[in-house]
Scaffold this active site. Structure first.
Site, PDB file in Angstrom:
ATOM      1  N   ILE A 142       5.931  -0.982   0.639  1.00  0.00           N
ATOM      2  CA  ILE A 142       5.469  -0.298  -0.557  1.00  0.00           C
ATOM      3  C   ILE A 142       6.009  -1.082  -1.754  1.00  0.00           C
ATOM      4  O   ILE A 142       7.206  -1.336  -1.841  1.00  0.00           O
ATOM      5  CB  ILE A 142       5.982   1.160  -0.595  1.00  0.00           C
ATOM      6  N   SER A 143       5.120  -1.490  -2.637  1.00  0.00           N
ATOM      7  CA  SER A 143       5.509  -2.206  -3.853  1.00  0.00           C
ATOM      8  C   SER A 143       4.908  -1.453  -5.034  1.00  0.00           C
ATOM      9  O   SER A 143       3.848  -1.818  -5.531  1.00  0.00           O
ATOM     10  CB  SER A 143       4.969  -3.641  -3.825  1.00  0.00           C
ATOM     11  N   GLY A 186       0.840  -1.195   0.000  1.00  0.00           N
ATOM     12  CA  GLY A 186       0.000   0.000   0.000  1.00  0.00           C
ATOM     13  C   GLY A 186       0.872   1.240   0.000  1.00  0.00           C
ATOM     14  O   GLY A 186       2.098   1.160  -0.040  1.00  0.00           O
ATOM     15  N   LEU A 187       0.214   2.363   0.053  1.00  0.00           N
ATOM     16  CA  LEU A 187       0.923   3.641   0.051  1.00  0.00           C
ATOM     17  C   LEU A 187       1.654   3.860   1.371  1.00  0.00           C
ATOM     18  O   LEU A 187       1.365   3.216   2.378  1.00  0.00           O
ATOM     19  CB  LEU A 187      -0.071   4.782  -0.181  1.00  0.00           C
ATOM     20  N   SER A 188       2.570   4.821   1.380  1.00  0.00           N
ATOM     21  CA  SER A 188       3.294   5.193   2.590  1.00  0.00           C
ATOM     22  C   SER A 188       2.302   5.638   3.664  1.00  0.00           C
ATOM     23  O   SER A 188       1.339   6.345   3.378  1.00  0.00           O
ATOM     24  CB  SER A 188       4.269   6.329   2.261  1.00  0.00           C
ATOM     25  N   ASP A 210      10.635  -0.825   5.920  1.00  0.00           N
ATOM     26  CA  ASP A 210      11.551   0.115   6.568  1.00  0.00           C
ATOM     27  C   ASP A 210      12.598  -0.622   7.396  1.00  0.00           C
ATOM     28  O   ASP A 210      13.777  -0.262   7.385  1.00  0.00           O
ATOM     29  CB  ASP A 210      10.788   1.102   7.456  1.00  0.00           C
ATOM     30  N   LYS A 213       0.119  -0.437   6.702  1.00  0.00           N
ATOM     31  CA  LYS A 213       0.607  -1.771   6.360  1.00  0.00           C
ATOM     32  C   LYS A 213       1.295  -2.450   7.548  1.00  0.00           C
ATOM     33  O   LYS A 213       1.000  -3.602   7.853  1.00  0.00           O
ATOM     34  CB  LYS A 213       1.601  -1.707   5.189  1.00  0.00           C
ATOM     35  N   SER A 268       0.004   4.047   5.171  1.00  0.00           N
ATOM     36  CA  SER A 268      -1.374   3.579   4.997  1.00  0.00           C
ATOM     37  C   SER A 268      -1.785   2.534   6.032  1.00  0.00           C
ATOM     38  O   SER A 268      -2.918   2.063   6.005  1.00  0.00           O
ATOM     39  CB  SER A 268      -1.572   3.027   3.587  1.00  0.00           C
ATOM     40  N   ASN A 315      14.965  -3.839  -4.061  1.00  0.00           N
ATOM     41  CA  ASN A 315      14.434  -3.961  -2.712  1.00  0.00           C
ATOM     42  C   ASN A 315      13.359  -5.047  -2.658  1.00  0.00           C
ATOM     43  O   ASN A 315      13.396  -5.943  -1.804  1.00  0.00           O
ATOM     44  CB  ASN A 315      13.856  -2.607  -2.266  1.00  0.00           C
TER      45      ASN A 315
END
Length: 120
Positions: free
Chosen positions: A110-111, A37-39, A67, A43, A41, A87
């Protein structure tokens, strides 16, 4: 002997304890759950809550947070497109090892590129 990527003269070594034996020992099957998902968000929060729920049911899991992985294994990578792809590739490889070990691996990151998500 074979070649993989830039590595040559390598051989895959099978061990006498395999995937099935590890699954029997842990009383579970290893797998990868990929949360993307987005930064900011949520996850990581979802991944940790899922890990806690699985723990409560007696299941072994491990969260690979994007992270957190960048603090070590992927600390040499930037946020350029090619580094983002690398990554995801590295985390996918580590996740596969966890799953092979019989652990429920929860990858939370984030993908941004569909082709990278599909490759894992």
């Amino acid at each position: 002997m074979s070649s993989t990527g830039n590595s040559t003269n390598i051989k895959w070594h099978e061990c006498s304890i395999g995937k099935v034996e590890r699954q029997k020992l842990l009383k579970q099957r290893g797998c990868v759950i990929w949360i993307t998902g987005l930064s900011a968000s949520g996850k990581s929060s979802v991944a940790c809550a899922l890990s806690r729920m699985l723990y409560g049911r007696g299941k072994l899991s491990y969260v690979l947070d994007g992270d957190n992985v960048r603090h070590g294994l992927n600390s040499d990578l930037s946020f350029k497109a090619e580094d983002r792809t690398e990554n995801i590739r590295r985390i996918g490889e580590v996740a596969k090892l966890f799953a092979d070990a019989g652990v429920i691996c929860i990858a939370s990151l984030i993908s941004p590129y569909k082709k990278d998500r599909d490759a894992c």
